[in-house]
Design an enzyme around this catalytic site. Structure first.
Site, PDB file in Angstrom:
ATOM      1  N   SER A  50     -10.109  -0.617   6.934  1.00 41.13           N
ATOM      2  CA  SER A  50      -9.473  -0.363   5.678  1.00 41.13           C
ATOM      3  C   SER A  50      -8.709  -1.489   5.221  1.00 41.13           C
ATOM      4  O   SER A  50      -8.265  -1.592   4.037  1.00 41.13           O
ATOM      5  CB  SER A  50      -8.408   0.804   5.791  1.00 41.13           C
ATOM      6  OG  SER A  50      -9.177   1.782   5.816  1.00 41.13           O
ATOM      7  N   SER A  66     -10.014   1.713   3.007  1.00 45.08           N
ATOM      8  CA  SER A  66      -9.108   2.596   2.048  1.00 45.08           C
ATOM      9  C   SER A  66      -7.845   1.643   1.390  1.00 45.08           C
ATOM     10  O   SER A  66      -7.434   2.051   0.129  1.00 45.08           O
ATOM     11  CB  SER A  66      -8.047   3.546   2.756  1.00 45.08           C
ATOM     12  OG  SER A  66      -7.412   2.955   3.669  1.00 45.08           O
ATOM     13  N   LYS A 124       0.824  -1.242   0.155  1.00 44.17           N
ATOM     14  CA  LYS A 124       0.027  -0.031   0.087  1.00 44.17           C
ATOM     15  C   LYS A 124       0.811   1.349   0.026  1.00 44.17           C
ATOM     16  O   LYS A 124       1.974   1.118   0.928  1.00 44.17           O
ATOM     17  CB  LYS A 124      -0.877  -0.105   1.309  1.00 44.17           C
ATOM     18  CG  LYS A 124      -1.837   1.246   1.394  1.00 44.17           C
ATOM     19  CD  LYS A 124      -2.881   0.998   2.588  1.00 44.17           C
ATOM     20  CE  LYS A 124      -3.867   1.737   2.511  1.00 44.17           C
ATOM     21  NZ  LYS A 124      -4.973   1.819   3.864  1.00 44.17           N
TER      22      LYS A 124
END
Lengths: 499, 491
Positions: free
Chosen positions: B178, B154, B79
């Site tokens: 997330s 997210s 990420k």
């Protein structure tokens, strides 16, 4: 201070950089100076993603300072974030302590005109220092650009906040003086105001005599020396007094001392004051302080300035004025103690020396408080780097005591010692400064001088005292100052009586 | 051979037995990545050539007879909020579009040391704020199961890349769901470890007391393998727990007979789609058939989790994101007249709407005069929520709930309505507030879209979450499908 129409009420906030090897939340060095932005790492630069890890030495030092200031040490303490935007603050928050400081509720006793006065210490808390901005074009107002140096960012600080117990500028100076001495004695800070490792802000307000409520205060910043503190307080007190005398109101604000202009300038009013939005720093767990930890730190406390002052008076019979000047700086007090050892008069606390020892101690003190301090100040040096070691000073005193050199010659030798760092014996030998104590040799000079000056002999007989001084001067001149003054006097009087 | 559709532990066997080389493996996954990326849009940046060079070194190691670790040579994605030395780390924000960190996050360093091969950095909601991956400075990532749907957020890029076969596993971060919510939407395994299990050093902070890094994978065994690498105490993170990491794979292939599973009633009923509840009820039957006992229970303060979270997380974010001021790195406005306008223009131009909304919320909550009413109160509520869990765990081994109240929603559907977007995380927020671990695994499908099942556990009992998840996975085989990459999205 009754001669002034208002009562002055002040409190000081003192920031001291802690003398740890590494920064508060990373491993970077705390060393002063260095090329810009070389004492930095991702952590103190506050780069995205980094986390702080507390240097435990910082807590040790803060605790030590707290204990030396008679504070209570918190068993549970924590760090908070103080949020504000400024280019010298790379995270846009300063890690500080808000409602649970490491130490609180202490005091120190200052001495004003021989009387003791207690100044309360509200709190001692830990925080990180910010960086430095260098403004292109000199002052901030005219800067076309600014450069940021983050070497100082993350250097550990303690902030020491006093109660509003200070009632005069003398008290403020005495308080800062003692505080500085305590921090030096405990070796938590090197307290170099000129390098910014000791910084002082002041809260100042006035009120009519007899009024209980405090007047509106202003906060003064940017006083970088004792002199600046004194001048800034003088200016601000007079400024406030004038406003009040004219029936005006003091505005609560932060004011900056402008050294060049010699005045305080409004920085921001209460309305413009920052809302720092303090909240507990989620990156740092609370600090749990055990009794054992506090005890361990308490064991490391050295003899503090006031205890040392009392010892110098009791053990060596020093006048308390001498003792307070000498103990005002740790380096000076250490010098004195070393000199006493070298002179063979050092004593453990609680014992006192004989008259001979007291005389010797007073001699050391006289030289230190006089000539040595004067020379060190003039060359901007401290006792820790004095070119004359305590051992050499004592050697000089021994030469005087033993009559090898006169007090007058000693001054010459002292100057030479300060310049060259040489031992006094060596100087005396090299320059042939040994005092002439041979009665025969002096007597010969005396009779020669007397024989050459019949007119002055006549003056002497006519009762003119000046004549004696003339003869002494002539004898000293002839011996290039080396004649033992006691002997000269004695032999001269004998010679004159014969005439 | 479709290597990209395999699990890390299967690929490890192929590497060790020399049926496949690490270069072949990276080539295969990289080809898949390139092939589907125009549809999925999971990646923010790629490093395929470097990855191939790293794979060649793994092959040398294998050729010279050295043993390799379970993740060695396995292609993965990170990420874009975890710092990677020398590789841009943007948080999918204009603010950090040019930020290249001079250091790597602890998890990145650990994976690198374990020989895992990073193919690139994956998309996310800007600064991890969002539940759909649409709040990215780049175009939003799509759900590989149906491309007009969101992948969740997210960590949308982390979930989608694994579901689409663009990476064998990935790392995401979870502040209020997330990891778990996108794992549920994309039909993969996503674990949010206990707060303090995995180092946060190098994770660009959103809300420091809630953020936690965790793995995405296509099965539970891979999840355990990744945890074996990334978990453990880190002296660079003061909130990292000073405990020994267990071997997470030791919890696999173990029975859950006799386990008591609490089913908090607050996570069912109103607001939960019928299709989600139906799949969950079926999953509960499966667990019963494995010998577990399911009992309804209550976490009475659940309804306060959302408001509590939306005080604490924005408050911390308002402070964490203050450093993006244009002074030292990242975006700086072109037209500033003075310092203050440089700060404010940089921040209003550099941050997206959702980030600014949360900074405003958080700044307000911490302001003098409001602190006690909002922030301090929220901290107290947080304690009550944590106590709910403590009490439940006195009776139960794990708790079970849906991961999300609905299946993946359509792109754009919730963008105009932040509150509706916030509701997507209603089942996952409490876990972060309590600091406990939770895992989302695929429990089944509704109309071809995956539905997530969440297990919540006691602090530092990730092993037990893996144990029950693995038992469930073995019993159902739900995890074995690849996402079909169907449909399209107007965006």
């Amino acid at each position: 201070m009754r001669d002034f129409d208002f009562e002055i009420v002040m409190g000081l906030e003192v920031h001291a950089e802690l003398h740890t090897k590494s920064k508060i939340f990373c491993g970077c060095t705390t060393e002063f100076g260095g090329e810009q932005n070389t004492h930095v790492c991702p952590v103190c630069l506050g780069l995205p993603g980094v986390l702080p890890v507390l240097n435990e030495k910082v807590a040790d030092y803060a605790m030590k300072a707290g204990l030396a200031l008679n504070c209570k040490i918190a068993s549970f303490s924590k760090f908070d974030r103080k949020n504000y935007f400024y280019p010298d603050l790379p995270k846009a928050y300063q890690i500080s302590q808000f409602d649970l400081p490491i130490a609180s509720g202490g005091y120190i006793d200052i001495e004003i005109e021989g009387k003791k006065k207690r100044i309360g210490i509200t709190r001692v808390h830990m925080e990180e220092d910010a960086g430095k901005l260098v403004h292109g074009g000199g002052s901030l107002a005219y800067a076309g650009y600014s450069l940021a140096d983050y070497n100082r960012t993350g250097v550990p600080l303690i902030e020491i906040v006093s109660e509003p117990d200070i009632r005069s500028i003398e008290e403020a100076i005495a308080y800062l003086d003692l505080l500085k001495a305590i921090l030096e004695y405990t070796e938590v800070s090197d307290c170099k105001m000129e390098q910014g490792s000791l910084r002082c802000d002041a809260n100042v307000s006035l009120r009519p005599w007899g009024q209980k409520e405090l007047g509106t205060k202003t906060e003064l910043k940017n006083m970088n020396s004792f002199k600046a503190l004194q001048k800034a307080l003088e200016y601000e007190i007079e400024r406030q007094a004038e406003v009040l005398r004219e029936g005006g109101k003091i505005i609560q604000e932060t004011r900056m001392w402008d050294e060049n202009k010699g005045e305080t300038i409004s920085l921001r009013s209460k309305e413009e004051a920052h809302d720092y939005r303090y909240f507990p720093d989620p990156d740092l767990p609370p600090i749990i302080i055990s009794e054992e930890w506090v005890e361990r730190i308490r064991q490391t406390l050295p003899e503090l300035p006031q205890a040392r002052q009392i010892r110098l008076v009791e053990s060596y019979g020093l006048p308390s004025y001498d003792a307070s000047v000498i103990t005002g700086s740790k380096a000076m007090a250490d010098y004195f103690d070393q000199a006493c050892s070298a002179y063979g008069i050092a004593l453990p606390a609680g014992q006192s020396t004989d008259d001979k020892g007291k005389e010797r101690a007073k001699q050391i003190s006289n030289y230190m408080m006089g000539e040595l301090s004067r020379r060190l100040n003039a060359s901007d040096q401290g006792y820790q780097d004095s070119p004359i070691t305590p051992e050499n000073l004592v050697e000089l005193l021994t030469l005087i005591e033993g009559g090898t050199i006169s007090g007058k010659i000693a001054k010459t030798v002292f100057d030479e010692m300060f310049e060259s760092g040489k031992k006094p014996k060596q100087i005396v030998e090299e320059k042939g400064l040994v005092q002439i104590s041979d009665e025969g040799a002096i007597a010969a000079v005396v009779s020669e001088v007397v024989a050459k000056n019949p007119q002055v002999v006549a003056d002497f007989k006519a009762g003119k005292d000046k004549a004696v001084g003339f003869f002494v001067g002539q004898v000293m001149k002839a011996t290039r100052g080396k004649a033992n003054p006691g002997l000269v006097n004695k032999l001269l009087m004998e010679e004159l009586k014969k005439q | 051979m479709k290597l990209y559709s395999k699990r890390a532990h299967e690929l490890h066997e192929l590497l060790v037995s020399k049926q496949v080389s690490a270069v072949e493996l990276v080539n295969d996954v990289a080809a898949r990545l390139e092939d589907v990326e125009p549809k999925v849009l999971a990646f923010v940046s790629q490093r395929i050539e470097d990855a191939k060079a790293e794979a060649a070194r793994v092959d040398d190691k294998i050729a010279s007879g050295e043993t390799i670790g379970p993740l060695e040579g396995i292609p993965m994605a990170i990420k874009d909020n975890m710092c990677t030395e020398g590789i841009p780390t943007t948080c999918s924000s204009k603010m950090l579009h040019n930020f290249v960190p001079p250091y790597s996050a602890t998890v990145v360093r650990k994976l690198n040391e374990a020989g895992a091969i990073m193919l690139g950095k994956v998309n996310m909601d800007e600064f991890a704020m969002g539940s759909s991956c649409e709040n990215s400075w780049q175009e939003g990532t799509r759900n590989p199961w149906r491309l007009e749907r969101v992948p969740g957020g997210s960590s949308g890029g982390s979930a989608a890349s694994v579901a689409a076969g663009q990476a064998i596993f990935s790392l995401g971060s979870d502040t209020g769901g997330s990891i778990r919510q996108p794992a549920a939407f994309c039909g993969v395994v996503g674990l949010k470890p206990t707060y303090g299990s995995v180092s946060r050093y190098g994770l660009i902070a959103f809300a420091s007391s809630l953020d936690q890094i965790g793995p995405f994978s296509r099965d539970v065994r891979d999840c355990a393998q990744v945890m074996n690498v990334i978990a453990g105490h880190d002296p660079l993170d003061s909130t990292s727990a000073p405990i020994d990491r267990p071997d997470y794979t030791s919890f696999l292939n173990k029975s859950i007979k006799g386990w008591r599973i609490g089913v908090p009633k607050e996570y069912f009923g109103e607001g939960i789609d019928a299709e989600v509840e139906e799949v969950l009820r079926k999953a509960m039957k499966t667990l019963e058939s494995l010998g577990a006992e399911l009992v309804e229970c209550s976490l009475p303060h659940t309804e306060y989790a959302l408001p509590c979270y939306y005080i604490i997380a924005p408050a911390e974010a308002s402070s964490n994101l203050a450093r993006y001021d244009g002074v030292r790195y990242g975006f700086r406005t072109e037209d500033a007249e003075d310092l203050i306008s440089m700060f404010s223009k940089t921040r209003s131009e550099g941050f997206g709407e959702e980030v600014k909304r949360r900074i405003m919320l958080g700044t307000y909550a911490l302001s003098s005069g409001y602190y006690d009413a909002y922030y301090l109160k929220a901290l107290k509520v947080r304690t009550l929520i944590k106590q709910d869990f403590d009490r439940a765990f006195e009776k139960f081994d794990v708790l079970l709930s849906p991961t999300t109240p609905t299946v993946a929603f359509t792109c754009g559907d919730r963008l105009e309505n932040p509150l509706q977007m916030y509701q997507s995380d209603i089942c996952t927020l409490s876990v972060n507030l309590a600091g406990i671990p939770a895992i989302s695994i695929n429990a089944g499908f509704a109309d071809g879209l995956p539905i997530g099942l969440q297990f919540m556990g006691k602090p530092f009992e990730e092993g037990r979450l893996l144990q029950i998840s693995h038992a469930f996975e073995e019993a159902t085989g739900c995890h074995s499908q690849m996402a079909p990459l169907k449909g399209g999205c107007e965006g």
